[in-house]
Scaffold this motif. Structure first.
Motif, PDB file in Angstrom:
ATOM      1  N   ALA A 265       0.828  -1.205   0.000  1.00 33.11           N
ATOM      2  CA  ALA A 265       0.000   0.000   0.000  1.00 33.11           C
ATOM      3  C   ALA A 265       0.863   1.256   0.000  1.00 33.11           C
ATOM      4  O   ALA A 265       0.552   2.246  -0.677  1.00 33.11           O
ATOM      5  CB  ALA A 265      -0.932  -0.008   1.216  1.00 33.11           C
ATOM      6  N   GLN A 266       1.956   1.214   0.735  1.00 28.30           N
ATOM      7  CA  GLN A 266       2.834   2.379   0.824  1.00 28.30           C
ATOM      8  C   GLN A 266       3.573   2.632  -0.487  1.00 28.30           C
ATOM      9  O   GLN A 266       3.809   3.776  -0.859  1.00 28.30           O
ATOM     10  CB  GLN A 266       3.814   2.190   1.976  1.00 28.30           C
ATOM     11  CG  GLN A 266       3.127   2.171   3.335  1.00 28.30           C
ATOM     12  CD  GLN A 266       3.987   1.537   4.409  1.00 28.30           C
ATOM     13  OE1 GLN A 266       4.844   0.704   4.117  1.00 28.30           O
ATOM     14  NE2 GLN A 266       3.749   1.913   5.656  1.00 28.30           N
ATOM     15  N   THR A 267       3.956   1.559  -1.188  1.00 27.79           N
ATOM     16  CA  THR A 267       4.613   1.741  -2.478  1.00 27.79           C
ATOM     17  C   THR A 267       3.648   2.331  -3.493  1.00 27.79           C
ATOM     18  O   THR A 267       4.009   3.225  -4.276  1.00 27.79           O
ATOM     19  CB  THR A 267       5.170   0.397  -2.993  1.00 27.79           C
ATOM     20  OG1 THR A 267       6.118  -0.119  -2.051  1.00 27.79           O
ATOM     21  CG2 THR A 267       5.870   0.573  -4.325  1.00 27.79           C
ATOM     22  N   ARG A 268       2.421   1.866  -3.495  1.00 29.53           N
ATOM     23  CA  ARG A 268       1.428   2.422  -4.423  1.00 29.53           C
ATOM     24  C   ARG A 268       1.129   3.882  -4.090  1.00 29.53           C
ATOM     25  O   ARG A 268       0.942   4.707  -4.988  1.00 29.53           O
ATOM     26  CB  ARG A 268       0.152   1.578  -4.392  1.00 29.53           C
ATOM     27  CG  ARG A 268       0.353   0.185  -4.985  1.00 29.53           C
ATOM     28  CD  ARG A 268      -0.952  -0.579  -5.122  1.00 29.53           C
ATOM     29  NE  ARG A 268      -0.717  -1.914  -5.654  1.00 29.53           N
ATOM     30  CZ  ARG A 268      -0.562  -2.200  -6.943  1.00 29.53           C
ATOM     31  NH1 ARG A 268      -0.647  -1.218  -7.844  1.00 29.53           N
ATOM     32  NH2 ARG A 268      -0.346  -3.436  -7.345  1.00 29.53           N
ATOM     33  N   ALA A 269       1.113   4.211  -2.810  1.00 26.15           N
ATOM     34  CA  ALA A 269       0.927   5.608  -2.432  1.00 26.15           C
ATOM     35  C   ALA A 269       2.124   6.451  -2.852  1.00 26.15           C
ATOM     36  O   ALA A 269       1.985   7.611  -3.241  1.00 26.15           O
ATOM     37  CB  ALA A 269       0.714   5.707  -0.915  1.00 26.15           C
ATOM     38  N   LEU A 270       3.297   5.843  -2.813  1.00 29.25           N
ATOM     39  CA  LEU A 270       4.523   6.550  -3.191  1.00 29.25           C
ATOM     40  C   LEU A 270       4.486   6.962  -4.657  1.00 29.25           C
ATOM     41  O   LEU A 270       4.844   8.086  -5.009  1.00 29.25           O
ATOM     42  CB  LEU A 270       5.726   5.649  -2.925  1.00 29.25           C
ATOM     43  CG  LEU A 270       7.118   6.247  -3.069  1.00 29.25           C
ATOM     44  CD1 LEU A 270       7.336   7.336  -2.033  1.00 29.25           C
ATOM     45  CD2 LEU A 270       8.177   5.161  -2.919  1.00 29.25           C
ATOM     46  N   VAL A 271       4.059   6.064  -5.540  1.00 32.78           N
ATOM     47  CA  VAL A 271       4.033   6.398  -6.965  1.00 32.78           C
ATOM     48  C   VAL A 271       2.892   7.346  -7.296  1.00 32.78           C
ATOM     49  O   VAL A 271       2.908   8.013  -8.340  1.00 32.78           O
ATOM     50  CB  VAL A 271       3.950   5.127  -7.837  1.00 32.78           C
ATOM     51  CG1 VAL A 271       5.124   4.213  -7.559  1.00 32.78           C
ATOM     52  CG2 VAL A 271       2.641   4.388  -7.635  1.00 32.78           C
ATOM     53  N   ALA A 272       1.894   7.422  -6.415  1.00 32.02           N
ATOM     54  CA  ALA A 272       0.744   8.277  -6.684  1.00 32.02           C
ATOM     55  C   ALA A 272       0.931   9.708  -6.190  1.00 32.02           C
ATOM     56  O   ALA A 272       0.229  10.620  -6.631  1.00 32.02           O
ATOM     57  CB  ALA A 272      -0.508   7.677  -6.043  1.00 32.02           C
ATOM     58  N   THR A 273       1.874   9.915  -5.278  1.00 33.73           N
ATOM     59  CA  THR A 273       2.051  11.249  -4.702  1.00 33.73           C
ATOM     60  C   THR A 273       2.710  12.195  -5.693  1.00 33.73           C
ATOM     61  O   THR A 273       3.336  11.770  -6.658  1.00 33.73           O
ATOM     62  CB  THR A 273       2.900  11.176  -3.423  1.00 33.73           C
ATOM     63  OG1 THR A 273       2.926  12.474  -2.806  1.00 33.73           O
ATOM     64  CG2 THR A 273       4.339  10.763  -3.736  1.00 33.73           C
ATOM     65  N   ALA A 274       2.575  13.483  -5.439  1.00 31.74           N
ATOM     66  CA  ALA A 274       3.254  14.484  -6.261  1.00 31.74           C
ATOM     67  C   ALA A 274       4.365  15.172  -5.478  1.00 31.74           C
ATOM     68  O   ALA A 274       5.089  16.004  -6.022  1.00 31.74           O
ATOM     69  CB  ALA A 274       2.255  15.527  -6.757  1.00 31.74           C
ATOM     70  N   ALA A 275       4.514  14.829  -4.194  1.00 28.77           N
ATOM     71  CA  ALA A 275       5.477  15.519  -3.335  1.00 28.77           C
ATOM     72  C   ALA A 275       6.901  15.101  -3.656  1.00 28.77           C
ATOM     73  O   ALA A 275       7.185  13.918  -3.849  1.00 28.77           O
ATOM     74  CB  ALA A 275       5.163  15.230  -1.874  1.00 28.77           C
ATOM     75  N   VAL A 276       7.815  16.080  -3.723  1.00 26.67           N
ATOM     76  CA  VAL A 276       9.233  15.782  -3.941  1.00 26.67           C
ATOM     77  C   VAL A 276      10.133  16.550  -2.985  1.00 26.67           C
ATOM     78  O   VAL A 276      11.348  16.448  -3.061  1.00 26.67           O
ATOM     79  CB  VAL A 276       9.668  16.102  -5.396  1.00 26.67           C
ATOM     80  CG1 VAL A 276       8.968  15.197  -6.374  1.00 26.67           C
ATOM     81  CG2 VAL A 276       9.439  17.569  -5.733  1.00 26.67           C
ATOM     82  N   ALA A 277       9.549  17.307  -2.053  1.00 28.06           N
ATOM     83  CA  ALA A 277      10.355  18.085  -1.112  1.00 28.06           C
ATOM     84  C   ALA A 277      10.754  17.223   0.074  1.00 28.06           C
ATOM     85  O   ALA A 277       9.881  16.715   0.786  1.00 28.06           O
ATOM     86  CB  ALA A 277       9.573  19.309  -0.631  1.00 28.06           C
TER      87      ALA A 277
END
Length: 217
Positions: A86-98
Protein backbone atom coordinates in the motif's frame (compact mmCIF):
# COMPACT_ATOMS: atom_id res chain seq x y z
CA UNK A 1 10.84 -6.93 5.86
CA UNK A 2 9.56 -10.48 5.56
CA UNK A 3 11.67 -13.41 6.70
CA UNK A 4 11.82 -14.91 3.20
CA UNK A 5 13.01 -11.76 1.43
CA UNK A 6 16.75 -11.43 0.97
CA UNK A 7 18.32 -8.00 1.38
CA UNK A 8 20.80 -7.21 -1.43
CA UNK A 9 23.36 -6.00 1.11
CA UNK A 10 23.22 -9.32 2.95
CA UNK A 11 23.30 -11.24 -0.32
CA UNK A 12 26.32 -9.44 -1.78
CA UNK A 13 28.19 -7.92 1.15
CA UNK A 14 27.12 -9.66 4.33
CA UNK A 15 30.33 -11.66 4.52
CA UNK A 16 32.38 -8.45 4.56
CA UNK A 17 30.87 -6.95 7.73
CA UNK A 18 33.43 -8.54 10.02
CA UNK A 19 36.67 -7.92 8.14
CA UNK A 20 36.73 -6.23 4.76
CA UNK A 21 34.63 -3.14 5.50
CA UNK A 22 36.32 -2.50 8.86
CA UNK A 23 39.67 -2.70 7.08
CA UNK A 24 38.56 0.07 4.72
CA UNK A 25 37.35 2.18 7.63
CA UNK A 26 40.65 1.69 9.43
CA UNK A 27 42.63 3.44 6.71
CA UNK A 28 43.16 7.21 7.23
CA UNK A 29 40.84 9.67 5.51
CA UNK A 30 37.19 10.09 4.60
CA UNK A 31 35.40 7.64 2.30
CA UNK A 32 32.26 9.67 1.56
CA UNK A 33 33.05 10.33 -2.11
CA UNK A 34 33.91 7.79 -4.77
CA UNK A 35 37.36 9.28 -5.28
CA UNK A 36 38.11 9.09 -1.56
CA UNK A 37 36.85 5.51 -1.47
CA UNK A 38 39.11 4.52 -4.36
CA UNK A 39 42.15 5.77 -2.44
CA UNK A 40 41.75 3.01 0.16
CA UNK A 41 43.90 0.01 -0.70
CA UNK A 42 41.46 -2.27 1.15
CA UNK A 43 38.62 -1.00 -1.06
CA UNK A 44 40.57 -1.72 -4.24
CA UNK A 45 41.41 -5.18 -2.95
CA UNK A 46 37.76 -5.88 -2.16
CA UNK A 47 36.59 -4.81 -5.61
CA UNK A 48 39.30 -6.86 -7.26
CA UNK A 49 38.19 -9.95 -5.33
CA UNK A 50 34.50 -9.36 -6.12
CA UNK A 51 35.00 -8.70 -9.82
CA UNK A 52 33.63 -11.52 -12.04
CA UNK A 53 36.18 -13.68 -13.81
CA UNK A 54 34.93 -12.50 -17.20
CA UNK A 55 35.24 -8.82 -16.23
CA UNK A 56 32.64 -6.08 -16.03
CA UNK A 57 32.88 -4.30 -19.38
CA UNK A 58 30.74 -1.17 -19.49
CA UNK A 59 29.27 -1.99 -16.06
CA UNK A 60 32.46 -1.13 -14.15
CA UNK A 61 31.19 2.30 -13.03
CA UNK A 62 27.95 0.80 -11.73
CA UNK A 63 29.95 -1.87 -9.90
CA UNK A 64 32.12 0.72 -8.16
CA UNK A 65 29.03 2.77 -7.27
CA UNK A 66 27.38 -0.31 -5.74
CA UNK A 67 30.40 -1.28 -3.62
CA UNK A 68 30.87 2.31 -2.44
CA UNK A 69 27.17 2.70 -1.58
CA UNK A 70 27.20 -0.60 0.31
CA UNK A 71 30.23 0.52 2.32
CA UNK A 72 28.55 3.81 3.25
CA UNK A 73 25.37 1.94 4.14
CA UNK A 74 27.41 -0.24 6.51
CA UNK A 75 29.34 2.75 7.88
CA UNK A 76 26.13 4.70 8.57
CA UNK A 77 24.50 1.90 10.55
CA UNK A 78 22.73 -0.28 7.96
CA UNK A 79 19.45 1.63 7.98
CA UNK A 80 16.68 0.21 5.78
CA UNK A 81 13.32 1.86 5.15
CA UNK A 82 10.72 -0.57 3.81
CA UNK A 83 7.65 0.42 1.85
CA UNK A 84 4.92 -2.23 1.81
CA UNK A 85 2.41 -2.76 -0.98
CA UNK A 86 0.00 0.00 0.00
CA UNK A 87 2.83 2.38 0.82
CA UNK A 88 4.61 1.74 -2.48
CA UNK A 89 1.43 2.42 -4.42
CA UNK A 90 0.93 5.61 -2.43
CA UNK A 91 4.52 6.55 -3.19
CA UNK A 92 4.03 6.40 -6.96
CA UNK A 93 0.74 8.28 -6.68
CA UNK A 94 2.05 11.25 -4.70
CA UNK A 95 3.25 14.48 -6.26
CA UNK A 96 5.48 15.52 -3.34
CA UNK A 97 9.23 15.78 -3.94
CA UNK A 98 10.36 18.08 -1.11
CA UNK A 99 12.49 16.17 1.42
CA UNK A 100 11.29 16.11 5.03
CA UNK A 101 14.72 15.38 6.47
CA UNK A 102 18.18 16.87 5.96
CA UNK A 103 19.99 13.68 6.97
CA UNK A 104 22.83 12.60 4.68
CA UNK A 105 23.16 9.09 6.13
CA UNK A 106 23.09 6.44 3.40
CA UNK A 107 20.03 4.22 3.72
CA UNK A 108 18.52 1.42 1.67
CA UNK A 109 14.99 2.11 0.47
CA UNK A 110 13.16 -1.15 -0.20
CA UNK A 111 9.88 -1.10 -2.11
CA UNK A 112 7.20 -3.80 -2.23
CA UNK A 113 8.55 -6.97 -3.87
CA UNK A 114 7.85 -7.63 -7.56
CA UNK A 115 5.58 -4.61 -7.92
CA UNK A 116 7.81 -2.13 -9.81
CA UNK A 117 9.60 -3.42 -12.94
CA UNK A 118 12.17 -1.90 -15.28
CA UNK A 119 14.42 -2.64 -18.25
CA UNK A 120 18.08 -1.67 -18.12
CA UNK A 121 18.37 -1.96 -21.91
CA UNK A 122 15.77 -1.51 -24.61
CA UNK A 123 16.07 -5.14 -25.69
CA UNK A 124 16.70 -6.49 -22.19
CA UNK A 125 14.32 -8.34 -19.87
CA UNK A 126 12.11 -6.64 -17.34
CA UNK A 127 13.39 -7.10 -13.81
CA UNK A 128 11.73 -6.30 -10.47
CA UNK A 129 13.06 -3.26 -8.63
CA UNK A 130 14.00 -4.29 -5.09
CA UNK A 131 15.09 -0.83 -3.94
CA UNK A 132 18.04 1.53 -3.88
CA UNK A 133 20.86 2.87 -1.77
CA UNK A 134 19.94 6.50 -1.11
CA UNK A 135 22.88 8.93 -1.02
CA UNK A 136 21.76 12.45 -0.24
CA UNK A 137 23.70 15.67 -0.62
CA UNK A 138 22.39 19.18 0.09
CA UNK A 139 21.44 19.74 -3.56
CA UNK A 140 21.17 16.32 -5.12
CA UNK A 141 20.16 12.69 -4.73
CA UNK A 142 22.17 9.70 -5.89
CA UNK A 143 20.40 6.36 -6.22
CA UNK A 144 22.15 3.03 -6.67
CA UNK A 145 19.20 0.81 -7.53
CA UNK A 146 19.19 -2.98 -7.26
CA UNK A 147 17.03 -5.05 -9.60
CA UNK A 148 16.56 -8.77 -10.04
CA UNK A 149 17.53 -9.60 -6.46
CA UNK A 150 17.21 -13.33 -5.80
CA UNK A 151 18.93 -15.57 -3.24
CA UNK A 152 19.99 -18.04 -5.94
CA UNK A 153 21.43 -15.37 -8.22
CA UNK A 154 25.14 -14.57 -7.73
CA UNK A 155 24.66 -10.84 -8.33
CA UNK A 156 22.11 -8.13 -9.04
CA UNK A 157 21.39 -5.70 -11.85
CA UNK A 158 22.33 -2.12 -11.02
CA UNK A 159 21.09 1.27 -12.22
CA UNK A 160 22.69 4.50 -11.03
CA UNK A 161 20.99 7.89 -11.33
CA UNK A 162 21.78 11.24 -9.75
CA UNK A 163 20.31 14.71 -9.75
CA UNK A 164 17.19 16.67 -8.93
CA UNK A 165 13.66 16.05 -10.23
CA UNK A 166 13.07 17.28 -13.79
CA UNK A 167 10.18 19.76 -13.55
CA UNK A 168 7.18 18.57 -15.52
CA UNK A 169 8.90 15.44 -16.82
CA UNK A 170 6.55 13.01 -18.54
CA UNK A 171 6.90 9.87 -20.58
CA UNK A 172 7.39 10.47 -24.31
CA UNK A 173 4.25 8.45 -25.07
CA UNK A 174 2.29 10.49 -22.51
CA UNK A 175 1.26 7.38 -20.58
CA UNK A 176 0.82 7.77 -16.84
CA UNK A 177 3.97 7.77 -14.73
CA UNK A 178 4.78 4.33 -13.32
CA UNK A 179 2.00 2.72 -15.39
CA UNK A 180 2.63 -0.86 -16.65
CA UNK A 181 4.93 -1.47 -19.61
CA UNK A 182 5.19 -5.25 -19.65
CA UNK A 183 2.84 -7.44 -21.63
CA UNK A 184 0.11 -8.43 -19.21
CA UNK A 185 1.17 -5.77 -16.74
CA UNK A 186 -2.26 -4.14 -16.67
CA UNK A 187 -3.99 -7.41 -15.85
CA UNK A 188 -1.44 -8.21 -13.14
CA UNK A 189 -1.61 -4.64 -11.79
CA UNK A 190 2.16 -4.22 -12.01
CA UNK A 191 3.94 -0.87 -12.10
CA UNK A 192 6.95 0.14 -14.17
CA UNK A 193 9.85 2.57 -14.26
CA UNK A 194 10.43 3.64 -17.83
CA UNK A 195 13.48 5.91 -17.68
CA UNK A 196 16.24 7.27 -15.41
CA UNK A 197 14.18 10.42 -14.87
CA UNK A 198 11.28 8.35 -13.57
CA UNK A 199 13.54 6.40 -11.21
CA UNK A 200 14.98 9.63 -9.87
CA UNK A 201 11.49 11.00 -9.33
CA UNK A 202 10.63 7.90 -7.33
CA UNK A 203 13.66 8.48 -5.14
CA UNK A 204 12.71 12.07 -4.42
CA UNK A 205 9.15 11.04 -3.62
CA UNK A 206 10.52 8.54 -1.11
CA UNK A 207 12.53 11.33 0.51
CA UNK A 208 9.38 13.42 0.75
CA UNK A 209 7.26 10.63 2.18
CA UNK A 210 6.23 10.66 5.82
CA UNK A 211 6.80 6.89 5.94
CA UNK A 212 10.04 6.32 7.81
CA UNK A 213 8.98 3.15 9.62
CA UNK A 214 10.42 -0.22 8.76
CA UNK A 215 8.18 -3.19 8.17
CA UNK A 216 5.29 -1.29 6.55
CA UNK A 217 2.39 -3.37 5.21
Amino acid sequence: MTATRVHPFDLLFGAFREQRFPAIAAEPGSRRTRDEFMLASAALELMRDMRPDDGLGDAVDDFVALVHAAYLYWSDGEQTVEFGQAQTRALVATAAVAPRSQSTAVRYIQVAPRLLWAQLAEDGPFEPLDGWFEQRSPASLRMVACLGVHPERPGVSVAVVEGTPVPGWSRPDRSALFSPLMSGGDAADLLAVSAPEELLLLGWRALASENTDQGGA
